[in-house]
Write a protein that holds these residues in place. Structure first.
Motif, PDB file in Angstrom:
ATOM      1  N   ALA A 120      41.264 132.242  41.414  1.00  0.00           N
ATOM      2  CA  ALA A 120      41.041 133.409  40.558  1.00  0.00           C
ATOM      3  C   ALA A 120      41.943 133.335  39.337  1.00  0.00           C
ATOM      4  CB  ALA A 120      41.314 134.683  41.341  1.00  0.00           C
ATOM      5  N   LYS A 121      41.461 133.896  38.250  1.00  0.00           N
ATOM      6  CA  LYS A 121      42.244 133.934  37.019  1.00  0.00           C
ATOM      7  C   LYS A 121      43.400 134.912  37.208  1.00  0.00           C
ATOM      8  CE  LYS A 121      40.743 133.397  32.383  1.00  0.00           C
ATOM      9  NZ  LYS A 121      39.730 133.676  31.392  1.00  0.00           N
TER      10      LYS A 121
ATOM     11  N   PRO B  37      53.489 132.083  36.871  1.00  0.00           N
ATOM     12  CA  PRO B  37      52.564 131.403  37.776  1.00  0.00           C
ATOM     13  C   PRO B  37      53.200 131.180  39.148  1.00  0.00           C
ATOM     14  CG  PRO B  37      53.439 129.850  36.182  1.00  0.00           C
ATOM     15  CD  PRO B  37      53.955 131.212  35.800  1.00  0.00           C
ATOM     16  N   PRO B  38      52.375 131.151  40.176  1.00  0.00           N
ATOM     17  CA  PRO B  38      52.930 130.905  41.513  1.00  0.00           C
ATOM     18  C   PRO B  38      53.425 129.464  41.612  1.00  0.00           C
ATOM     19  CG  PRO B  38      50.546 130.915  41.591  1.00  0.00           C
ATOM     20  CD  PRO B  38      50.932 131.328  40.212  1.00  0.00           C
ATOM     21  N   PRO B  39      54.344 129.202  42.529  1.00  0.00           N
ATOM     22  CA  PRO B  39      54.851 127.828  42.676  1.00  0.00           C
ATOM     23  C   PRO B  39      53.722 126.908  43.144  1.00  0.00           C
ATOM     24  CG  PRO B  39      55.648 129.213  44.451  1.00  0.00           C
ATOM     25  CD  PRO B  39      54.967 130.119  43.472  1.00  0.00           C
TER      26      PRO B  39
END
Length: 190
Positions: free
Chosen positions: A59-60, A68-70
């Motif tokens: 998902a955007k 941003p997630p790792p």
């Protein structure tokens, strides 16, 4: 329709001459019939639908989630697949400091090749729930090989996989590996 025109007899000497008939065929009904047939077949033909492959994309991120997630994946929980030219596939579980020509392994696209490699890597993973396959097609790879790898993901039930470009250090090793195997196969000339 077709018309036949008959010429009348000549008045000379009472001799009967054979009649010359000129025919003229009107092609208008034939053209109408042709267009009716073309229209009929255009409306009754079913066109082939394009085959579409469904890719599950992430998902955007929302506006509030700027960070941003790792994305770092542990080497023990992953395997990298390099799709090369001439239907070759290479795999490794190394980082940029430990990858060499010797541990960039080549395999085949059959069940005894890449399928067994993926299953072994999944079985040896530290956390099987986070096992990830990283697919890296080269510029020389063909689309058929990419589809074959995606089929292998479904067959081996590898639900976490990603497609990305080769890293520069991987490309250097790949180029050396492909160059060495090509040079060894070519006969020496003077």
């Amino acid at each position: 329709m077709a018309e036949v025109q008959v010429q009348e007899k000549g008045a000379k000497g009472g001799k009967v001459r054979s009649k010359k008939q000129s025919t003229r065929v009107d092609m208008t009904p034939m053209v109408d019939l042709g267009f009716l047939l073309i229209t009929f077949f255009m409306f009754t033909t079913t066109f082939s639908k394009p085959n579409v492959m469904d890719l599950g994309l992430p998902a955007k991120p929302k506006e509030k989630d700027k960070k941003p997630p790792p994305t770092e994946i542990k080497l023990s929980n992953s395997i990298s697949l390099l799709l090369g030219k001439d239907n070759k596939i290479f795999w490794h579980q190394q980082d940029n400091t430990s990858l060499t020509d010797q541990n960039l392994n080549e395999t085949t696209f059959d069940r005894e090749g890449i399928r067994k490699v993926i299953e072994q890597a999944k079985a040896n993973a530290a956390d099987k729930s986070k096992f990830t396959v990283i697919i890296k097609p080269t510029d020389d790879a063909v689309y058929k090989n990419f589809v074959d790898i995606l089929d292998e993901m479904a067959i081996t039930k590898s639900e976490q996989y990603g497609v990305t470009d080769l890293k520069p250090w991987e490309k250097a090793i790949y180029d050396r590996k492909v160059g060495n195997s090509g040079a060894a196969a070519a006969p020496a000339t003077k």
